[in-house]
Design an enzyme around this catalytic site. Structure first.
Site, mmCIF file in Angstrom:
data_model
loop_
_atom_site.group_PDB
_atom_site.id
_atom_site.type_symbol
_atom_site.label_atom_id
_atom_site.label_comp_id
_atom_site.label_asym_id
_atom_site.label_seq_id
_atom_site.Cartn_x
_atom_site.Cartn_y
_atom_site.Cartn_z
ATOM 1 N N LYS A 161 0.822 -1.219 0.000
ATOM 2 C CA LYS A 161 0.000 0.000 0.000
ATOM 3 C C LYS A 161 0.852 1.264 0.000
ATOM 4 C CE LYS A 161 -4.512 -1.372 1.524
ATOM 5 N NZ LYS A 161 -5.755 -0.858 2.112
ATOM 6 N N ARG A 162 2.067 1.171 0.489
ATOM 7 C CA ARG A 162 2.907 2.379 0.511
ATOM 8 C C ARG A 162 3.297 2.815 -0.901
ATOM 9 N NH1 ARG A 162 8.496 1.220 0.299
ATOM 10 N NH2 ARG A 162 8.943 -0.998 0.416
#
Length: 479
Positions: free
Chosen positions: A245-246
């Protein structure tokens, strides 16, 4: 000629993510390009990890993307009799056996092997139990699992993208294929389904590559024809680390919620490991189907770039018909519809025709659907701004006030029917001459409260004569 049959077989233990969606897309494109069949199979035998909510998310996301299966959805939980039949056959043929070793025993053996510097593998403790010994232990109600006998040899198998792959079964040991006759594990249920569903090509992520030799063994023992294996390279983050997700990677339903369009996501996914002929990047699903070939898939990992996804979304958003966007936009926080007119929170009433113009102005500055109304929300709400924002370069408050009064006086002369952007721009051009800033800038701020907005003559046309004069007067009062 063999009819191509492929499947996307997710496990409902989480939402449909970017990697899974790409796998589904490549299966779909291959099937359609070869006039074959695309199937969806829900692998839901892991009772402890599966969740019906995730199954619904997967199906809804695929439908939203337009990747519809050609036959009814198959769920492994509804095919337990089939797996039981195969498990019993493997046991009868002495290819599988009952294992009564406890978790504690197995852990002790594992630690001993690690201490000796060996790769952990099942030592075969229960492999040679007699039928009598097995039945006696079953009669006592001892807990067991079912293991597949693994031969002590090296095999080779072919992967469509990677060519020939060698695997040493001696490193593996006998592995578990079922908790009992009615509870198969993934390693058994998947090849069984692939065979009985007539799957010709297994297109999946390379993270499944270690499972392939194990599943090939089941094909061999059952005397089934092997499908073609195609293991797709991983998708990595922009820093070439595991995608997370980063890096901006989210589930398909999350991307939908944020305002991404299915066309943009499909275009983006297709280029994560494949590319159409030529240098073009914009490609529709129909065009993908015409051009897709398995041999054109890249062997190297694809790099996820959120900026590229935003680029595609911005492009497709601009191509969207404004009438269609009305149904996709959330107007509820800005007012309500009544008799095909929109009653805004600021008291203004807009016809459907003007709402379409607002959408046109909004999507020019938006990347996502959710940003379309946000960029032009000054049409719907009361807004405020510091009077300093009205200033243009070194002009004084008094000079700006004088310019706004001039604009107001000229606009008052226009009839309601002639109050359009062309006429308003003509007046502004006449007032300002070559130096447009002192007139265009304060009017822009007066009508939007922002430094950046669509041109002021477009804003005035949408607001209408009365509301435009009201906002100009508000600015004059500030000064």
């Amino acid at each position: 000629m063999i009819k191509i049959r492929v499947r996307f077989a997710p496990s409902p233990t989480g939402k449909l993510h970017i990697g899974g969606a790409r796998t589904a897309l490549f299966n779909y494109l291959f099937a359609k390009s070869q006039k074959g069949v695309f199937l969806l199979r829900i692998e839901d035998t892991d009772k402890e990890r599966i969740n019906k909510i995730y199954e619904e998310d997967i199906i809804d996301s695929l439908n939203w993307l337009g990747l519809f299966p050609d036959e009814e959805i198959v769920r492994q939980s509804e095919r337990l009799d089939l797996y039981e039949k195969v498990i019993k056959h493997l046991i009868e043929k002495d290819y599988a056996y009952y294992c009564f070793c406890s978790k504690e025993e197995l852990e002790i053996r594992r630690q001993e092997q690690l201490t000796r510097g060996e790769a952990p593998r099942y030592p075969g403790t229960c492999r040679n139990l007699t039928k009598k010994e097995v039945n006696e232990r079953l009669d006592k109600g001892e807990k067991y699992v079912i293991r597949l006998k693994v031969p002590e040899k090296i095999i080779t198998f072919k992967d469509f993208l990677r060519g020939e792959i060698r695997f040493d079964y001696r490193l593996l040991g006998d592995f578990v294929i079922a908790k009992n006759e009615k509870e198969p594990l993934y390693l058994l249920a998947t090849p069984v389904d692939d065979h009985y569903q007539g799957i010709t090509h297994i297109i999946r992520g390379e993270d499944h590559l270690p499972n392939t030799p194990k599943q090939i063994l089941i094909y061999k023992y059952m005397e089934w024809d092997l499908p073609v294996f195609v293991h797709l390279p991983l998708i990595l983050g922009s820093d070439r680390s595991k995608l997370s997700k980063r890096h901006g990677a989210k589930s398909i339903s999350e991307l939908k919620e944020e305002g991404y369009l299915p066309e943009a996501i499909l275009n983006f996914l297709a280029l994560l490991g494949w590319h159409p002929e030529g240098d073009r990047e914009i490609i529709s699903l129909e065009e993908m189907i015409k051009e897709f070939r398995l041999e054109k898939l890249n062997k190297n990992p694809a790099i996820f770039n959120i900026s590229k996804l935003i680029f595609f979304n911005r492009y497709y958003l601009r191509q969207k018909d404004n009438q269609e966007l009305i149904s996709l936009l959330d107007f509820s926080k800005y007012g309500e519809w009544k008799n095909d007119n929109f009653y805004a929170l600021n008291g203004n009433i807009y016809s459907k025709e003007k709402i379409l113009k607002i959408i046109e102005l909004g999507k020019e500055r938006a990347n996502l659907i959710n940003e379309v109304l946000k960029t032009v929300e000054f049409f719907f709400i009361d807004f405020d701004y510091p009077k300093e924002l009205l200033l243009w370069k070194s002009l004084s408050f008094e000079e700006i006030k004088k310019n706004l009064i001039q604009i107001s006086n000229e606009l008052k002369k226009i009839s309601e029917n002639d109050f359009n952007s062309f006429k308003i721009k003509e007046i502004l051009d006449n007032l300002s001459g070559k130096n447009k800033g002192p007139y265009f800038w304060p009017l822009r701020v007066a009508l939007s409260g922002k430094e950046a907005s669509p041109p002021p003559f477009d804003l005035a046309e949408v607001f209408g004569k009365d509301f435009t004069l009201k906002l100009i007067n508000k600015a004059i009062q500030k000064l």
